[in-house]
Design a protein around this motif. Sequence first.
Motif, mmCIF file in Angstrom:
data_model
loop_
_atom_site.group_PDB
_atom_site.id
_atom_site.type_symbol
_atom_site.label_atom_id
_atom_site.label_comp_id
_atom_site.label_asym_id
_atom_site.label_seq_id
_atom_site.Cartn_x
_atom_site.Cartn_y
_atom_site.Cartn_z
ATOM 1 N N HIS A 190 9.365 5.336 2.967
ATOM 2 C CA HIS A 190 9.211 6.172 2.667
ATOM 3 C C HIS A 190 8.130 6.501 1.559
ATOM 4 N N ARG A 191 7.448 7.369 1.652
ATOM 5 C CA ARG A 191 6.164 7.189 0.997
ATOM 6 C C ARG A 191 6.791 6.842 -0.533
ATOM 7 N N ASN A 192 5.956 6.111 -1.129
ATOM 8 C CA ASN A 192 6.660 5.429 -2.853
ATOM 9 C C ASN A 192 5.645 6.046 -4.376
ATOM 10 N N ILE A 245 -0.306 10.651 11.990
ATOM 11 C CA ILE A 245 1.011 10.470 12.154
ATOM 12 C C ILE A 245 1.879 10.333 11.553
ATOM 13 N N CYS A 246 1.233 10.793 9.797
ATOM 14 C CA CYS A 246 2.725 10.040 8.860
ATOM 15 C C CYS A 246 3.449 11.656 8.793
ATOM 16 N N PRO A 247 4.594 12.197 8.868
ATOM 17 C CA PRO A 247 5.797 13.000 8.059
ATOM 18 C C PRO A 247 4.789 13.144 7.313
ATOM 19 N N LYS A 253 -4.808 7.979 -2.256
ATOM 20 C CA LYS A 253 -4.243 6.997 -1.155
ATOM 21 C C LYS A 253 -3.949 7.570 0.307
ATOM 22 N N CYS A 254 -3.419 8.784 0.159
ATOM 23 C CA CYS A 254 -3.179 9.610 2.049
ATOM 24 C C CYS A 254 -4.712 9.598 2.806
ATOM 25 N N MET A 255 -5.633 9.961 2.066
ATOM 26 C CA MET A 255 -7.283 10.431 2.711
ATOM 27 C C MET A 255 -6.989 9.325 3.200
ATOM 28 N N ASN A 256 -7.336 8.144 2.081
ATOM 29 C CA ASN A 256 -7.820 6.558 2.920
ATOM 30 C C ASN A 256 -6.762 6.049 4.094
ATOM 31 N N CYS A 257 -5.773 6.814 3.408
ATOM 32 C CA CYS A 257 -4.466 6.550 4.817
ATOM 33 C C CYS A 257 -4.383 5.947 6.399
ATOM 34 N N SER A 258 -5.012 4.948 6.924
ATOM 35 C CA SER A 258 -5.127 4.723 8.596
ATOM 36 C C SER A 258 -4.303 5.627 8.579
ATOM 37 N N TYR A 277 0.465 -1.972 0.125
ATOM 38 C CA TYR A 277 -0.151 0.119 0.152
ATOM 39 C C TYR A 277 1.145 1.619 0.151
ATOM 40 N N CYS A 278 1.675 1.153 0.928
ATOM 41 C CA CYS A 278 3.176 2.247 0.948
ATOM 42 C C CYS A 278 4.145 2.107 2.114
ATOM 43 N N PRO A 279 4.936 1.815 1.896
ATOM 44 C CA PRO A 279 5.993 1.516 2.546
ATOM 45 C C PRO A 279 6.001 2.672 3.646
#
Length: 324
Positions: A301-303, A318-320, A309-314, A12-14
């Motif tokens: 890191h984000r790839n 806390i993501c920088p 994707k970020c909108m739906n990310c749980s 989904y995202c590293p």
Amino acid sequence: MISAGDIEKYAYCPLSWWLSKQDKKVDSLEGVKSHEREGEELEDIRKKEVKKAYYNKLILALAVSASLAAVIGIIILPGVAEKENDYVFIVFSLIWLLNSIFFLYRAERISIVSLKLRYEKAILLSSMGAILIALIVILSSLPSNEEFSKFLEILALLWIVLANIIFYRSINLSEELLIKKLRYVSSDDNIAYIGIKKESPMLESSRYGIRGKPDYIIEKDGEYIPVEKKTGRTPKGPLFSHIVQLIAYCMLVEETFGKVEYGILEYDERKYFINYDERLKNTVIKLRENLVKDLKRGEAHRNHNREGKCMNCSRRDICPERLA
Ligand code: SF4
């Protein structure tokens, strides 16, 4: 060993995977409860199937014993056993034996497991018929005994009544089972493994270095189908990260159970059948390699550049590196 769940998060995202290692709040309480309910239901189905198989064996044993007792009872009734009847019985016995040989031949040639089982049952029944008739011929030489004959007939009647009661219970059980079972598998398929249960063994592959527990595994004609259920929003198509997780399960199931052609990704409102192919398998292997590299480096890191994707990310809170 890397878990299929970690590979799913990494796909989904590293960074999402990396953050999940620090932030353990993952699945919603509702999702966990729903999984537990399904685990209990699947276990109940499996227990009922074992019970049904036991009932079937009991019915068969009672029916055969009752038939045997009834036949012996008739034979030893004074005036029934005549020598000339022996030839008729021998002919019948031969027909049953030929029947067994025919089904034996068919069972050897057929490769479909369910049909093979049917032929094997037919062999068993035919052989039993032949044995029964041979027994009649032998027993016909016994001296007549009216009292014992009556006793055997009553015994046969009681066994048949008992077999009918169990048969009635077996039908009720089958109906109940069918309704419950159809939520998960078709009536002819079996549930080979239930991963939703906490105590279920973890599947591991030393070859690929992955481990995991698919929600459950269906056994269909000698092939295995891992099923992964996802609660919550049903996407328009299967999500890449979910496909990756399912393929990792296919790899585990293939190594532990046997042949796998496809897996099932089940959302609340839709099911997707995902083919287990080399391309997807290599994707899982590659993702695992990258994950191990990030693990060794101690960072991820984000790839991607997808805001959605970020909108739906749980782990957005806390993501920088979040985009939204
Ligand atoms: S918010 Fe975006 S960048 Fe951050 S972990 Fe989630 S998907 Fe990755």
